[in-house]
Motif scaffolding. Structure first.
Motif, PDB file in Angstrom:
ATOM      1  N   GLU A 147       0.828  -1.204   0.000  1.00 42.57           N
ATOM      2  CA  GLU A 147       0.000   0.000   0.000  1.00 42.57           C
ATOM      3  C   GLU A 147       0.865   1.257   0.000  1.00 42.57           C
ATOM      4  OE1 GLU A 147      -2.447  -0.399   3.444  1.00 42.57           O
ATOM      5  OE2 GLU A 147      -3.636  -2.052   2.611  1.00 42.57           O
ATOM      6  N   GLU A 148       1.895   1.248   0.835  1.00 40.01           N
ATOM      7  CA  GLU A 148       2.770   2.418   0.927  1.00 40.01           C
ATOM      8  C   GLU A 148       3.541   2.624  -0.376  1.00 40.01           C
ATOM      9  OE1 GLU A 148       2.435   4.516   3.207  1.00 40.01           O
ATOM     10  OE2 GLU A 148       1.397   3.349   4.737  1.00 40.01           O
ATOM     11  N   ALA A 149       3.945   1.525  -1.022  1.00 44.09           N
ATOM     12  CA  ALA A 149       4.662   1.633  -2.303  1.00 44.09           C
ATOM     13  C   ALA A 149       3.782   2.272  -3.361  1.00 44.09           C
ATOM     14  CB  ALA A 149       5.133   0.253  -2.754  1.00 44.09           C
ATOM     15  N   VAL A 150       2.514   1.874  -3.401  1.00 45.37           N
ATOM     16  CA  VAL A 150       1.575   2.466  -4.365  1.00 45.37           C
ATOM     17  C   VAL A 150       1.413   3.959  -4.095  1.00 45.37           C
ATOM     18  CG1 VAL A 150      -0.844   2.497  -5.105  1.00 45.37           C
ATOM     19  CG2 VAL A 150       0.347   0.313  -4.831  1.00 45.37           C
ATOM     20  N   GLU A 151       1.319   4.341  -2.825  1.00 40.95           N
ATOM     21  CA  GLU A 151       1.169   5.757  -2.475  1.00 40.95           C
ATOM     22  C   GLU A 151       2.396   6.568  -2.882  1.00 40.95           C
ATOM     23  OE1 GLU A 151      -0.031   5.950   1.626  1.00 40.95           O
ATOM     24  OE2 GLU A 151      -1.843   4.781   1.231  1.00 40.95           O
ATOM     25  N   VAL A 152       3.584   5.966  -2.778  1.00 40.72           N
ATOM     26  CA  VAL A 152       4.804   6.647  -3.229  1.00 40.72           C
ATOM     27  C   VAL A 152       4.741   6.879  -4.735  1.00 40.72           C
ATOM     28  CG1 VAL A 152       7.298   6.377  -3.588  1.00 40.72           C
ATOM     29  CG2 VAL A 152       6.302   5.875  -1.358  1.00 40.72           C
ATOM     30  N   LEU A 163       4.374  15.750   0.381  1.00 37.65           N
ATOM     31  CA  LEU A 163       3.618  14.500   0.333  1.00 37.65           C
ATOM     32  C   LEU A 163       4.486  13.344  -0.152  1.00 37.65           C
ATOM     33  CD1 LEU A 163       0.104  15.582  -1.020  1.00 37.65           C
ATOM     34  CD2 LEU A 163       0.683  14.805   1.284  1.00 37.65           C
ATOM     35  N   PHE A 164       5.303  13.596  -1.166  1.00 34.36           N
ATOM     36  CA  PHE A 164       6.168  12.552  -1.691  1.00 34.36           C
ATOM     37  C   PHE A 164       7.151  12.056  -0.634  1.00 34.36           C
ATOM     38  CE2 PHE A 164      10.234  11.339  -3.685  1.00 34.36           C
ATOM     39  CZ  PHE A 164       9.808  10.178  -4.323  1.00 34.36           C
ATOM     40  N   LEU A 165       7.778  12.993   0.089  1.00 32.53           N
ATOM     41  CA  LEU A 165       8.752  12.603   1.119  1.00 32.53           C
ATOM     42  C   LEU A 165       8.077  11.894   2.283  1.00 32.53           C
ATOM     43  CD1 LEU A 165      11.171  15.680   1.151  1.00 32.53           C
ATOM     44  CD2 LEU A 165      11.573  13.395   0.207  1.00 32.53           C
ATOM     45  N   ASN A 166       6.883  12.327   2.658  1.00 34.90           N
ATOM     46  CA  ASN A 166       6.166  11.658   3.745  1.00 34.90           C
ATOM     47  C   ASN A 166       5.777  10.232   3.370  1.00 34.90           C
ATOM     48  OD1 ASN A 166       5.537  13.242   6.326  1.00 34.90           O
ATOM     49  ND2 ASN A 166       5.266  14.778   4.736  1.00 34.90           N
ATOM     50  N   GLU A 167       5.296  10.055   2.150  1.00 35.16           N
ATOM     51  CA  GLU A 167       4.947   8.700   1.712  1.00 35.16           C
ATOM     52  C   GLU A 167       6.200   7.834   1.579  1.00 35.16           C
ATOM     53  OE1 GLU A 167       2.110   7.526   1.823  1.00 35.16           O
ATOM     54  OE2 GLU A 167       0.849   9.301   1.830  1.00 35.16           O
ATOM     55  N   SER A 168       7.312   8.435   1.165  1.00 33.52           N
ATOM     56  CA  SER A 168       8.566   7.695   1.070  1.00 33.52           C
ATOM     57  C   SER A 168       9.032   7.243   2.454  1.00 33.52           C
ATOM     58  CB  SER A 168       9.648   8.565   0.411  1.00 33.52           C
ATOM     59  OG  SER A 168       9.290   8.881  -0.913  1.00 33.52           O
ATOM     60  N   LEU A 172       9.582   3.371   3.703  1.00 31.86           N
ATOM     61  CA  LEU A 172      10.832   2.893   4.288  1.00 31.86           C
ATOM     62  C   LEU A 172      10.594   2.311   5.682  1.00 31.86           C
ATOM     63  CD1 LEU A 172      13.864   2.496   4.172  1.00 31.86           C
ATOM     64  CD2 LEU A 172      14.157   4.888   4.843  1.00 31.86           C
ATOM     65  N   PHE A 173       9.783   2.984   6.478  1.00 28.78           N
ATOM     66  CA  PHE A 173       9.479   2.504   7.825  1.00 28.78           C
ATOM     67  C   PHE A 173       8.823   1.126   7.780  1.00 28.78           C
ATOM     68  CE2 PHE A 173       6.381   2.285  11.373  1.00 28.78           C
ATOM     69  CZ  PHE A 173       7.284   2.217  12.410  1.00 28.78           C
ATOM     70  N   HIS A 174       7.826   0.970   6.932  1.00 29.68           N
ATOM     71  CA  HIS A 174       7.130  -0.313   6.864  1.00 29.68           C
ATOM     72  C   HIS A 174       8.014  -1.403   6.244  1.00 29.68           C
ATOM     73  CE1 HIS A 174       3.666   2.305   7.671  1.00 29.68           C
ATOM     74  NE2 HIS A 174       3.179   1.230   8.260  1.00 29.68           N
ATOM     75  N   TYR A 175       8.919  -1.001   5.356  1.00 26.60           N
ATOM     76  CA  TYR A 175       9.860  -1.966   4.794  1.00 26.60           C
ATOM     77  C   TYR A 175      10.806  -2.485   5.877  1.00 26.60           C
ATOM     78  CZ  TYR A 175      13.572  -3.981   1.962  1.00 26.60           C
ATOM     79  OH  TYR A 175      14.505  -4.837   1.432  1.00 26.60           O
ATOM     80  N   LEU A 176      11.240  -1.596   6.768  1.00 27.31           N
ATOM     81  CA  LEU A 176      12.095  -2.022   7.884  1.00 27.31           C
ATOM     82  C   LEU A 176      11.353  -2.998   8.800  1.00 27.31           C
ATOM     83  CD1 LEU A 176      13.861   1.345   8.814  1.00 27.31           C
ATOM     84  CD2 LEU A 176      14.852  -0.607   7.606  1.00 27.31           C
ATOM     85  N   ILE A 177      10.061  -2.764   8.991  1.00 25.66           N
ATOM     86  CA  ILE A 177       9.254  -3.697   9.788  1.00 25.66           C
ATOM     87  C   ILE A 177       9.177  -5.051   9.090  1.00 25.66           C
ATOM     88  CG2 ILE A 177       6.922  -4.173  10.658  1.00 25.66           C
ATOM     89  CD1 ILE A 177       6.596  -1.145  11.063  1.00 25.66           C
ATOM     90  N   LEU A 178       8.982  -5.033   7.765  1.00 24.76           N
ATOM     91  CA  LEU A 178       8.920  -6.277   7.006  1.00 24.76           C
ATOM     92  C   LEU A 178      10.232  -7.057   7.111  1.00 24.76           C
ATOM     93  CD1 LEU A 178       7.406  -8.159   5.044  1.00 24.76           C
ATOM     94  CD2 LEU A 178       8.282  -6.749   3.170  1.00 24.76           C
ATOM     95  N   LEU A 179      11.350  -6.353   7.007  1.00 24.11           N
ATOM     96  CA  LEU A 179      12.650  -7.012   7.147  1.00 24.11           C
ATOM     97  C   LEU A 179      12.764  -7.697   8.508  1.00 24.11           C
ATOM     98  CD1 LEU A 179      15.111  -4.430   5.531  1.00 24.11           C
ATOM     99  CD2 LEU A 179      14.564  -6.718   4.676  1.00 24.11           C
ATOM    100  N   GLN A 180      12.365  -6.988   9.570  1.00 24.32           N
ATOM    101  CA  GLN A 180      12.430  -7.567  10.916  1.00 24.32           C
ATOM    102  C   GLN A 180      11.499  -8.768  11.040  1.00 24.32           C
ATOM    103  OE1 GLN A 180      14.300  -6.929  13.708  1.00 24.32           O
ATOM    104  NE2 GLN A 180      15.537  -5.594  12.431  1.00 24.32           N
ATOM    105  N   ALA A 181      10.341  -8.668  10.411  1.00 23.12           N
ATOM    106  CA  ALA A 181       9.390  -9.784  10.460  1.00 23.12           C
ATOM    107  C   ALA A 181       9.977 -11.037   9.805  1.00 23.12           C
ATOM    108  CB  ALA A 181       8.082  -9.395   9.784  1.00 23.12           C
ATOM    109  N   LYS A 182      10.842 -10.835   8.814  1.00 21.03           N
ATOM    110  CA  LYS A 182      11.492 -11.941   8.109  1.00 21.03           C
ATOM    111  C   LYS A 182      12.855 -12.276   8.727  1.00 21.03           C
ATOM    112  CE  LYS A 182      10.238 -13.537   4.697  1.00 21.03           C
ATOM    113  NZ  LYS A 182       9.454 -14.777   4.479  1.00 21.03           N
ATOM    114  N   ASP A 183      13.170 -11.631   9.872  1.00 24.67           N
ATOM    115  CA  ASP A 183      14.444 -11.834  10.580  1.00 24.67           C
ATOM    116  C   ASP A 183      15.655 -11.393   9.760  1.00 24.67           C
ATOM    117  OD1 ASP A 183      13.333 -12.831  12.975  1.00 24.67           O
ATOM    118  OD2 ASP A 183      13.047 -14.784  12.024  1.00 24.67           O
ATOM    119  N   PHE A 184      15.482 -10.306   9.012  1.00 27.12           N
ATOM    120  CA  PHE A 184      16.585  -9.691   8.288  1.00 27.12           C
ATOM    121  C   PHE A 184      16.750  -8.246   8.740  1.00 27.12           C
ATOM    122  CE2 PHE A 184      15.193 -12.895   5.044  1.00 27.12           C
ATOM    123  CZ  PHE A 184      16.349 -13.668   5.070  1.00 27.12           C
TER     124      PHE A 184
END
Length: 198
Positions: A147-152, A163-168, A172-184
């Motif tokens: 969802e965040e990627a589409v908004e970017v 708006l562009f920087l806020n969505e970016s 990035l924040f949610h991508y970092l969460i995804l990495l942690q969820a995958k133990d990376f």
């Protein structure tokens, strides 16, 4: 640690102080056995002051303590490397470091953010948005990244910088969460990029 204090006639060894987040060298002090033991026990860096001829905890007057994160000994066992979280300026002049350098590294903030995300995963609280995402599982986290990627992409087509920087930032924040969820970590991704760059 088996520090060889006997190599110096005064029984002192150099202690290099480095910021645990930015990796910036902040100052150099000296320690004897008592200073090291106090530092390890209290998790606040204490030196042996050669001018005061006594133990001296950095920040005891200013409140700008050096909170110990880790301690390492060099290969000759006569120099310490202490990684810390400084509670304020380190130099008595008010500068961030004793070399009058700024202790800032924008990239290092991502390391700190990853630590916070890791902590939210390991120690969830009801009020934490990040912890709530971990509780919902990998599918929800991955969906949020999408969802965040589409908004970017949408904001990239317009000319609204804010708006562009806020969505970016959201992406990035949610991508970092995804990495942690995958133990990376982000470092794992950087290593792949480095390999590709060769």
């Amino acid at each position: 640690m088996q520090v060889n204090f006997s190599k110096s006639p005064d029984g002192l060894v150099p202690a290099i102080i480095q910021d645990a987040i930015t990796s910036k060298v902040l100052m150099l002090g000296y320690m004897d056995q008592a200073a090291l033991e106090k530092t390890l026990a209290e998790k606040k860096v204490t030196f042996y002051s050669r001018s005061k001829q006594r133990l001296w905890t950095k920040g005891e007057e200013s409140g700008n303590f050096l909170h110990l994160v880790s301690a390492a000994l060099d290969c000759d066992q006569d120099t310490l490397l202490l990684k810390v979280h400084p509670a304020g300026p380190v130099c008595h002049t008010g500068a961030d470091t004793c070399w009058n350098e700024e202790n800032k590294d924008q990239q290092a903030f991502l390391n700190r953010l990853e630590q916070v995300i890791r902590d939210r995963k390991a120690n969830p609280t009801e009020k934490s948005y990040t912890a709530s995402l971990f509780a919902k599982g990998i599918n929800k986290i991955a969906q949020k990244v999408g969802e965040e990627a589409v908004e970017v992409v949408i904001e990239a087509k317009d000319n609204n910088k804010e708006l562009f920087l806020n969505e970016s930032a959201d992406l990035l924040f949610h991508y970092l969460i995804l990495l942690q969820a995958k133990d990376f970590t982000l470092e794992d991704v950087i290593n792949v990029l480095k390999e590709r760059h060769k």
